[in-house]
Design a protein around this motif. Structure first.
Motif, PDB file in Angstrom:
ATOM      1  N   ARG A 157      19.073  37.233  16.533  1.00 54.78           N
ATOM      2  CA  ARG A 157      19.084  35.773  16.372  1.00 54.78           C
ATOM      3  C   ARG A 157      18.091  35.056  17.281  1.00 54.78           C
ATOM      4  O   ARG A 157      18.279  33.877  17.588  1.00 54.78           O
ATOM      5  CB  ARG A 157      20.492  35.255  16.631  1.00 54.78           C
ATOM      6  CG  ARG A 157      21.525  35.848  15.681  1.00 54.78           C
ATOM      7  CD  ARG A 157      22.917  35.589  16.169  1.00 54.78           C
ATOM      8  NE  ARG A 157      23.328  34.218  16.028  1.00 54.78           N
ATOM      9  CZ  ARG A 157      23.984  33.531  16.974  1.00 54.78           C
ATOM     10  NH1 ARG A 157      24.254  34.084  18.145  1.00 54.78           N
ATOM     11  NH2 ARG A 157      24.362  32.297  16.766  1.00 54.78           N
TER      12      ARG A 157
ATOM     13  N   ASP B 213      24.563  26.302  22.430  1.00 53.73           N
ATOM     14  CA  ASP B 213      25.220  27.250  21.528  1.00 53.73           C
ATOM     15  C   ASP B 213      26.729  27.302  21.760  1.00 53.73           C
ATOM     16  O   ASP B 213      27.499  27.491  20.821  1.00 53.73           O
ATOM     17  CB  ASP B 213      24.607  28.649  21.763  1.00 53.73           C
ATOM     18  CG  ASP B 213      25.071  29.689  20.752  1.00 53.73           C
ATOM     19  OD1 ASP B 213      25.310  29.308  19.585  1.00 53.73           O
ATOM     20  OD2 ASP B 213      25.188  30.876  21.114  1.00 53.73           O
TER      21      ASP B 213
ATOM     22  N   LYS C 146      40.975  31.171  15.916  1.00 57.57           N
ATOM     23  CA  LYS C 146      41.530  32.319  16.660  1.00 57.57           C
ATOM     24  C   LYS C 146      42.987  32.022  17.010  1.00 57.57           C
ATOM     25  O   LYS C 146      43.291  30.969  17.541  1.00 57.57           O
ATOM     26  CB  LYS C 146      40.734  32.568  17.948  1.00 57.57           C
ATOM     27  CG  LYS C 146      39.287  32.986  17.704  1.00 57.57           C
ATOM     28  CD  LYS C 146      38.600  33.227  19.043  1.00 57.57           C
ATOM     29  CE  LYS C 146      37.090  33.306  18.907  1.00 57.57           C
ATOM     30  NZ  LYS C 146      36.584  34.535  18.341  1.00 57.57           N
TER      31      LYS C 146
ATOM     32  N   LYS D 245      25.466  35.669  27.882  1.00 56.08           N
ATOM     33  CA  LYS D 245      25.265  36.900  27.112  1.00 56.08           C
ATOM     34  C   LYS D 245      24.878  38.014  28.071  1.00 56.08           C
ATOM     35  O   LYS D 245      24.412  37.769  29.175  1.00 56.08           O
ATOM     36  CB  LYS D 245      24.169  36.692  26.075  1.00 56.08           C
ATOM     37  CG  LYS D 245      24.567  35.633  25.031  1.00 56.08           C
ATOM     38  CD  LYS D 245      23.919  35.884  23.716  1.00 56.08           C
ATOM     39  CE  LYS D 245      24.346  34.874  22.670  1.00 56.08           C
ATOM     40  NZ  LYS D 245      25.641  35.167  22.046  1.00 56.08           N
TER      41      LYS D 245
ATOM     42  N   LYS E  75      28.688  25.392  12.036  1.00 58.94           N
ATOM     43  CA  LYS E  75      28.012  25.095  13.280  1.00 58.94           C
ATOM     44  C   LYS E  75      26.562  25.548  13.144  1.00 58.94           C
ATOM     45  O   LYS E  75      26.346  26.500  12.398  1.00 58.94           O
ATOM     46  CB  LYS E  75      28.757  25.902  14.341  1.00 58.94           C
ATOM     47  CG  LYS E  75      28.156  25.960  15.701  1.00 58.94           C
ATOM     48  CD  LYS E  75      29.009  26.838  16.592  1.00 58.94           C
ATOM     49  CE  LYS E  75      28.262  27.112  17.858  1.00 58.94           C
ATOM     50  NZ  LYS E  75      27.323  28.220  17.777  1.00 58.94           N
TER      51      LYS E  75
HETATM   52  C1  BG6 Z   1      28.843  31.628  18.051  1.00 58.90           C
HETATM   53  C2  BG6 Z   1      27.576  31.637  18.872  1.00 58.90           C
HETATM   54  O1  BG6 Z   1      29.173  30.310  17.700  1.00 58.90           O
HETATM   55  O2  BG6 Z   1      29.905  32.203  18.811  1.00 58.90           O
HETATM   56  C3  BG6 Z   1      27.248  33.062  19.288  1.00 58.90           C
HETATM   57  O3  BG6 Z   1      26.509  31.111  18.100  1.00 58.90           O
HETATM   58  C4  BG6 Z   1      28.417  33.694  20.004  1.00 58.90           C
HETATM   59  O4  BG6 Z   1      26.088  33.082  20.117  1.00 58.90           O
HETATM   60  C5  BG6 Z   1      29.688  33.558  19.170  1.00 58.90           C
HETATM   61  O5  BG6 Z   1      28.120  35.066  20.200  1.00 58.90           O
HETATM   62  C6  BG6 Z   1      30.905  34.027  19.944  1.00 58.90           C
HETATM   63  O6  BG6 Z   1      32.005  34.065  19.068  1.00 58.90           O
HETATM   64  P1  BG6 Z   1      33.087  35.210  19.159  1.00 58.90           P
HETATM   65  O7  BG6 Z   1      34.076  34.878  18.089  1.00 58.90           O
HETATM   66  O8  BG6 Z   1      32.360  36.498  18.932  1.00 58.90           O
HETATM   67  O9  BG6 Z   1      33.656  35.123  20.537  1.00 58.90           O
END
Ligand code: BG6
Length: 515
Positions: free
Chosen positions: A244, A256, A203, A361, A169
């Motif tokens: 990032r 995102d 997951k 976030k 991605k």
């Molecule tokens: C990613 C995003 O694809 O997924 C991030 O770019 C995000 O911004 C992340 O924090 C979340 O994934 P997870 O597995 O930590 O819930």
């Protein structure tokens, strides 16, 4: 834990019934990157612990840095110890990887890199056969150049084996770029060679949505507009943009998270039962959902989508910066770090049932869940009387951090008087199953090695997902500051997101599992 105990423990975890993948070479573009160190190599190590790596394996890293194989091994081993999720370290499992590791220093756009790669791979076929998995753990701008150069030196085809490419991605940043990337990849690869990754599908609890829905008889009859009032899908994070900023600034929360992760959760929740548990059947049912999402008009984008950005606040007891003060972020940025949408699915099953999506976030709590709100009982003999009001029945699939499910319903409070109390019945994964430590990438890498595309996204669904969010992204880039609302870091998000539901007589579930 000493190394021998750890080895036995790893072996016990096994992947019940799965067989080692067929012999192959794995080429990782971006060997020096974070993804490789934190996720890919630890995932290969876990597969090695579980006995799922083939005996004939070669791993070839391609990267910019001038690093010797010994130093590379030391770095990767440290990554495994830190990120594999295992308390101990299984030396034998790591040695299986380390002794088959090779490295090429080269630029991703330089044809010489590919000539060298072809030469090295040809020396390994005795062990690996002609099967090669190319993993593009590189910045998006290199996806097309790498694949085209692989094709130039004939590495995308094999007479006696398979060639597959895993693409990370983000797959495009809008409809046009996603289409263009698909077109380029499909000019030299066939669809069954392309594995477009969405790590949410690795997951366990996301895969469990299919099992919960389709392995149990009692959900299906009520899984529709007759019984479900609405659905809330939440992916809340406590982290900010971290290091990032350069990626996040032109991207934002919508791009995102929504066309990929949130829409994966939406389609698994809303899809029709597949005719079989195979890639084509499951992917096409999921795609049907995306095709029936009601398109957002400009007016809808302003009414049914909320965007917000975090200001300074307190997260986990510590003061944290606002988004505009983060590194590599424009101090006047209008990039959203939070978004909430109300989505309608125009099909027989879901007509009139809103799916509310939110992600952000720097929120109060890390919480990923799908919450299904059922309609009230048709005749409310108990409602609002002296016994107390009835509450919404919820079925909540908790995906992170406490994996499990809970059911919320009303029950009689013990005692001579009739009074209603709200009950939460919880199932936690860890209480019932041994949960093997993993990075979430093991299943995805293994599935690619055995040629199962079920957990990967097809070209059409990627484009369908971008088409849904495109009008919203367009309106937001036109409106810039206008309509961008603010929330404090550490808060549950902006009030405007609450109003989105309140205007329809509903409320978000609190960002707190134990509300
Ligand atoms: C990613 C995003 O694809 O997924 C991030 O770019 C995000 O911004 C992340 O924090 C979340 O994934 P997870 O597995 O930590 O819930």
């Amino acid at each position: 834990m000493d190394e021998r105990t750890s080895e036995a423990w790893c072996a016990k975890l096994g992947a019940g019934g799965a067989k080692p993948a067929p012999s192959c070479a794995i080429v990782i573009f971006g060997m020096g990157g974070d993804l490789t160190r934190r996720l890919l190599i630890p995932a290969l190590y876990n597969l090695s612990c579980w006995g799922l790596l083939p005996d004939g394996i070669a791993i070839v890293g391609v990267g910019h840095s001038d690093i010797g194989i010994d130093e590379l091994c030391t770095q990767l081993e440290a990554g495994i110890r830190a990120f594999s999720g295992n308390a101990g370290f299984n030396r034998a499992a790591w040695d299986r990887i380390a002794r088959n590791l090779d490295y090429i220093k080269g630029e991703f756009e330089d044809p010489a890199t590919y000539r060298e790669l072809a030469k090295r791979l040809s020396t390994k076929t005795k062990d690996t056969g002609e099967n090669v998995l190319f993993y593009l753990a590189v910045a998006e701008k290199f996806f097309a150049p790498v694949v085209l150069r692989l094709a130039d030196v004939g590495l995308t085809r094999a007479e006696h084996g398979w060639r597959r490419v895993i693409v990370e991605k983000p797959f495009g940043h809008d409809v046009a770029s996603a289409r263009a990337l698909n077109r380029t990849l499909l000019s030299v690869l066939s669809e069954d060679q392309i594995y477009r990754i969405d790590h949410f599908l690795g997951k366990e609890t996301v895969q469990n949505i299919l099992v919960v829905r389709f392995a149990n008889g009692f959900f299906e009859p009520i899984w529709n507009r007759d019984h479900i009032d609405h659905v809330q899908i939440t992916v809340a994070e406590t982290v900010g943009v971290e290091q990032r900023g350069a990626f996040y600034e032109p991207t934002g929360a919508l791009r995102d998270m929504v066309p990929n992760h949130l829409f994966q959760l939406l389609s698994l929740t809303a899809m029709e039962p597949p005719i079989a548990l195979d890639a084509n059947a499951v992917r096409s049912r999921k795609q049907d959902v995306l095709k029936t999402v009601r398109p957002f008009t400009e007016d809808d984008a302003r009414r049914y989508a909320v965007r917000a950005q975090y200001d300074a606040g307190v997260s986990a007891g510590k003061p944290v910066k606002g988004y505009r003060d983060e590194a590599r972020v424009n101090p006047h940025s209008t990039t959203e770090t939070y978004c909430a949408l109300s989505v309608l699915i125009d099909n027989w099953r879901w007509a009139g049932v809103p799916f509310y999506l939110r992600t952000g976030k720097r929120l109060t709590r890390r919480q990923t869940e799908i919450a299904i709100a059922f309609k009230r009982a048709p005749h409310l003999v108990f409602d609002d009387g002296p016994v107390g009001a009835t509450t919404t029945n919820w079925l909540v699939l908790h995906l992170q951090p406490d994996e499990g499910m809970s059911l919320h319903f009303d029950a009689k409070v013990p005692g001579p008087a009739v009074r209603l109390g709200n009950v939460h019945m919880d199932f936690l994964y860890k209480d019932y199953f041994h949960v093997a430590p993993s990075t979430g990438y093991e299943t995805l890498v293994y599935d690619c090695m055995i040629g199962d595309q079920m957990l990967f996204q097809g070209a059409e669904s990627i484009e369908a997902a971008w088409s849904i969010v495109q009008p919203i992204a367009d309106v937001w880039s036109e409106d810039r500051e206008k309509g961008l609302v603010r929330y404090s870091a550490g808060s549950p998000g902006p009030l405007e997101a609450d109003k989105l539901l309140e205007s329809e007589g509903r409320h978000w579930r609190p960002l707190d599992r134990n509300e």
